[in-house]
Design a protein around this motif. Structure first.
Motif, short mmCIF file in Angstrom:
data_model
loop_
_atom_site.label_atom_id
_atom_site.label_comp_id
_atom_site.label_asym_id
_atom_site.label_seq_id
_atom_site.Cartn_x
_atom_site.Cartn_y
_atom_site.Cartn_z
N LEU A 53 0.83 -1.20 0.00
CA LEU A 53 0.00 0.00 0.00
C LEU A 53 0.87 1.26 0.00
N GLU A 54 0.22 2.40 -0.23
CA GLU A 54 0.95 3.66 -0.34
C GLU A 54 1.62 4.09 0.95
N ASP A 55 1.23 3.46 2.07
CA ASP A 55 1.93 3.78 3.33
C ASP A 55 3.33 3.17 3.35
N ASP A 56 3.66 2.41 2.29
CA ASP A 56 4.98 1.78 2.13
C ASP A 56 5.25 0.65 3.10
N TRP A 57 4.25 0.22 3.84
CA TRP A 57 4.41 -0.89 4.78
C TRP A 57 3.41 -2.02 4.55
N THR A 58 2.12 -1.66 4.54
CA THR A 58 1.07 -2.68 4.59
C THR A 58 1.05 -3.52 3.32
N VAL A 59 1.12 -4.84 3.50
CA VAL A 59 1.10 -5.79 2.38
C VAL A 59 -0.29 -6.41 2.32
N VAL A 60 -1.00 -6.21 1.19
CA VAL A 60 -2.35 -6.75 1.04
C VAL A 60 -2.38 -7.74 -0.12
N THR A 61 -3.35 -8.66 -0.06
CA THR A 61 -3.49 -9.62 -1.16
C THR A 61 -4.09 -8.90 -2.37
N ASP A 62 -3.65 -9.31 -3.56
CA ASP A 62 -4.15 -8.68 -4.79
C ASP A 62 -5.63 -8.96 -5.03
N ASP A 63 -6.10 -10.10 -4.56
CA ASP A 63 -7.50 -10.47 -4.83
C ASP A 63 -8.43 -10.18 -3.64
N GLY A 64 -7.88 -9.54 -2.60
CA GLY A 64 -8.72 -9.21 -1.44
C GLY A 64 -8.98 -10.38 -0.52
N SER A 65 -8.38 -11.53 -0.82
CA SER A 65 -8.61 -12.70 0.04
C SER A 65 -7.93 -12.48 1.39
N TRP A 66 -8.52 -13.09 2.41
CA TRP A 66 -8.00 -12.93 3.77
C TRP A 66 -6.79 -13.82 4.01
N ALA A 67 -6.00 -13.42 5.00
CA ALA A 67 -4.71 -14.09 5.21
C ALA A 67 -4.47 -14.38 6.69
N ALA A 68 -3.58 -15.33 6.94
CA ALA A 68 -3.11 -15.60 8.29
C ALA A 68 -1.58 -15.61 8.28
N HIS A 69 -1.01 -15.26 9.41
CA HIS A 69 0.46 -15.18 9.55
C HIS A 69 0.80 -15.52 10.99
N VAL A 70 1.60 -16.53 11.18
CA VAL A 70 2.08 -16.87 12.52
C VAL A 70 3.59 -17.04 12.47
N GLU A 71 4.23 -16.86 13.60
CA GLU A 71 5.69 -16.88 13.62
C GLU A 71 6.21 -17.29 14.99
N HIS A 72 7.28 -18.04 14.99
CA HIS A 72 8.06 -18.29 16.20
C HIS A 72 9.55 -18.22 15.86
N THR A 73 10.34 -17.86 16.86
CA THR A 73 11.80 -17.92 16.79
C THR A 73 12.25 -19.20 17.50
N PHE A 74 13.10 -20.00 16.84
CA PHE A 74 13.55 -21.24 17.49
C PHE A 74 15.05 -21.47 17.26
N THR A 75 15.58 -22.38 18.05
CA THR A 75 16.97 -22.79 17.88
C THR A 75 17.07 -24.30 18.10
#
Ligand code: MG
Ligand code: MG
Length: 272
Positions: A221-243
């Motif tokens: 997006l024009e805010d230079d940060w927000t990443v949106v899907t091109d088709d408007g579909s909804w998304a999920a994002h999960v993350e962990h740090t591991f070693t």
């Protein structure tokens, strides 16, 4: 160390213990945010809760000021996949929000993300969240000493593809982490196993599948940060740090070190 390993930071056990302290702050902050998500709260209010909790834990929010980012969390709602800027947006019943959070303790970083439903969401969104979370754990579980980075990538992709027709972002990846939030190597969420740098003791990685109900293609997006899907579909994002330790796998941003999820997948727990 081969050419592939250039720039990879190998931590001592003491330094990994430092990363665990940062990881616990991140994990505790995300649990607080999970409990705070409700219809009527703004993403800016969630950001304030996060910053307060990080600072009162003796840590520093790593996102705040990162390349000019104005928040302590990324708050990405519905078709926003990652890097949403917290602000005035008020959550509504039926929304889904991904919250990404990072903290620094004594120079060491933790980085993790959760996706949370606001009230009741459609069943396919619940399923998307479940598949994405499972894929992250499958990816972490695929890592072992002597393996390669794309063993993780392959396990993530395989789980998502086996679960249905989803989009997996390819333009954004997991990453090495340690004295900086983003370090080599990249950890893609797709690809063949057995490639990339070797998985060794002292390496720390953030695994973060970004999965959509539609396309893998995104726009900034024009805010230079927000990443949106091109088709408007909804998304999920999960993350962990591991070693990885000689004993097994240690998820530094999980409150239990990942022990429950790892043992369910038959992976030895490597925490201290
Ligand atoms: Mg993150
Ligand atoms: Mg990350």
């Amino acid at each position: 160390m081969g050419l592939l390993d250039r720039g990879i930071e190998i931590k001592t056990p003491d330094q990994i213990d430092g990363m665990r302290r940062a990881g616990l702050v991140v994990g505790q902050t995300l649990e607080l945010l999970r409990d705070s998500v409700r219809a009527g709260i703004s993403t800016g209010e969630l950001d304030a809760i996060a910053e307060d909790n990080i600072r009162s834990s003796g840590a520093t929010p790593s996102f705040l000021g990162y390349h000019g980012f104005p928040g302590s969390i990324c708050a990405s709602v519905n078709d926003e996949v990652v890097h949403g800027i917290p602000g005035d947006r008020v959550l509504a019943d039926g929304d889904v929000i991904s919250i990404d959070c990072g903290a620094i303790v004594a120079g060491w970083h933790g980085d993790a993300a959760i996706t949370v439903a606001v009230g009741a969401v459609p069943p396919e969104v619940t399923e998307l969240m479940r598949v994405t979370e499972e894929a992250m754990w499958r990816g972490i579980a695929a890592a072992h000493l002597g393996g390669r980075v794309t063993d993780i990538s392959h396990a993530v992709e395989r789980h998502v593809r086996g679960a249905g027709r989803y989009g997996i972002l390819e333009d954004y990846t997991g990453h090495g982490i340690g004295s900086e939030m983003h370090q080599p190597p990249n950890v893609p969420n797709f690809g063949r196993p057995g490639k990339g740098p070797k998985l060794v003791e002292g390496l720390a990685l953030a695994v973060e599948p970004m999965v959509t109900l539609g396309t893998k293609e995104t726009t900034l997006l024009e805010d230079d940060w927000t990443v949106v899907t091109d088709d408007g579909s909804w998304a999920a994002h999960v993350e962990h740090t591991f070693t990885l330790t000689p004993q097994g796998t240690w998820v530094l941003t999980a409150l239990d070190g990942g022990e429950a999820a790892l043992s369910a997948l038959g992976v030895p727990f490597g925490g201290r």
